[in-house]
Scaffold this motif. Structure first.
Motif, PDB file in Angstrom:
ATOM      1  N   UNK A   1       6.756   9.021   9.698  1.00 47.11           N
ATOM      2  CA  UNK A   1       6.123   8.861   8.171  1.00 47.11           C
ATOM      3  C   UNK A   1       6.960   9.852   7.128  1.00 47.11           C
ATOM      4  N   UNK A   2       6.881   8.974   6.025  1.00 45.01           N
ATOM      5  CA  UNK A   2       7.709   9.838   4.983  1.00 45.01           C
ATOM      6  C   UNK A   2       6.898  11.135   4.831  1.00 45.01           C
ATOM      7  N   UNK A   3       7.859  12.325   4.230  1.00 46.38           N
ATOM      8  CA  UNK A   3       7.425  13.605   4.254  1.00 46.38           C
ATOM      9  C   UNK A   3       6.124  13.566   3.153  1.00 46.38           C
ATOM     10  N   UNK A   4       6.274  12.737   2.208  1.00 46.81           N
ATOM     11  CA  UNK A   4       5.083  12.581   1.216  1.00 46.81           C
ATOM     12  C   UNK A   4       4.071  11.633   1.548  1.00 46.81           C
ATOM     13  N   UNK A   5       4.019  10.900   2.675  1.00 44.62           N
ATOM     14  CA  UNK A   5       3.081   9.939   2.791  1.00 44.62           C
ATOM     15  C   UNK A   5       1.705  10.407   2.457  1.00 44.62           C
ATOM     16  N   UNK A   6       0.952   9.443   1.728  1.00 42.07           N
ATOM     17  CA  UNK A   6      -0.222   9.599   1.089  1.00 42.07           C
ATOM     18  C   UNK A   6      -1.374   9.039   1.867  1.00 42.07           C
ATOM     19  N   UNK A   7      -2.451   9.682   2.528  1.00 42.52           N
ATOM     20  CA  UNK A   7      -3.451   9.149   2.986  1.00 42.52           C
ATOM     21  C   UNK A   7      -4.858   9.228   2.320  1.00 42.52           C
ATOM     22  N   UNK A   8      -5.325   8.103   1.874  1.00 40.45           N
ATOM     23  CA  UNK A   8      -6.586   8.149   0.997  1.00 40.45           C
ATOM     24  C   UNK A   8      -7.815   7.493   1.655  1.00 40.45           C
ATOM     25  N   UNK A   9      -8.841   7.750   1.435  1.00 35.87           N
ATOM     26  CA  UNK A   9     -10.261   7.212   2.160  1.00 35.87           C
ATOM     27  C   UNK A   9     -10.162   5.630   2.163  1.00 35.87           C
ATOM     28  N   UNK A  10      -9.776   5.187   0.907  1.00 39.70           N
ATOM     29  CA  UNK A  10      -9.868   3.562   1.048  1.00 39.70           C
ATOM     30  C   UNK A  10      -8.852   2.852   1.892  1.00 39.70           C
ATOM     31  N   UNK A  11      -8.046   3.782   2.259  1.00 35.70           N
ATOM     32  CA  UNK A  11      -6.666   3.083   3.312  1.00 35.70           C
ATOM     33  C   UNK A  11      -5.813   2.348   2.192  1.00 35.70           C
ATOM     34  N   UNK A  12      -5.881   2.289   0.788  1.00 36.60           N
ATOM     35  CA  UNK A  12      -4.953   1.713   0.095  1.00 36.60           C
ATOM     36  C   UNK A  12      -3.497   2.430   0.232  1.00 36.60           C
TER      37      UNK A  12
END
Length: 135
Positions: free
Chosen positions: A25-36
């Motif tokens: 995964x990219x070092x700044x991968x962004x994971x949010x509750x909506x999965x968006x």
């Protein structure tokens, strides 16, 4: 002279190996509750907010719809806590406020775009945490 016909199977095997490996995964991968799926558009720190020094983290959220406001609010809280807040360490001047925005399309900072769905939330920084502020 080298016979290229002998190299073709080796090239195909090597290219197949690289395609089968899981990408990190990219070092700044962004994971949010909506999965968006989100991506960072920019961080704006040179425009003060109502509380003084402000760090604005602007995210692209393709397909964002007006009826997704509640899910977006949850996502923005996580973005502030887990993405933005750690990145404000060492900013000079230290921000007193973080503003998180989600936009269905890239819109230049400060420009109106009535046809583009955008959500904004402001957070004060208290005891190392993002505290939601009602606009």
């Amino acid at each position: 002279m080298m016979d290229l016909r002998r190299l073709i199977p080796a090239i195909l095997i090597l290219s197949g190996l690289s395609a089968c490996q899981d990408e990190a995964p990219a070092p700044d991968a962004i994971s949010v509750p909506s999965g968006r799926a989100l991506s960072l558009i920019e961080v704006v720190t040179n425009v003060p907010g109502p509380e003084g020094a402000t760090a604005r983290f602007r995210f692209l959220a393709p397909g964002l719809k007006p009826e997704e406001a509640a899910a977006a609010q949850d996502d923005m809280q996580v973005l502030c806590d887990e993405y933005a807040l750690p990145r404000t360490s060492g900013m000079v001047p230290a921000p007193r406020q973080i503003i998180i925005s989600l936009s269905a399309e890239k819109v230049p900072f400060g420009q109106a775009a009535p046809g583009v769905v955008q959500f904004f939330e402001a957070y004060s920084l208290q005891d190392g945490a993002c505290m939601w502020e009602q606009f």
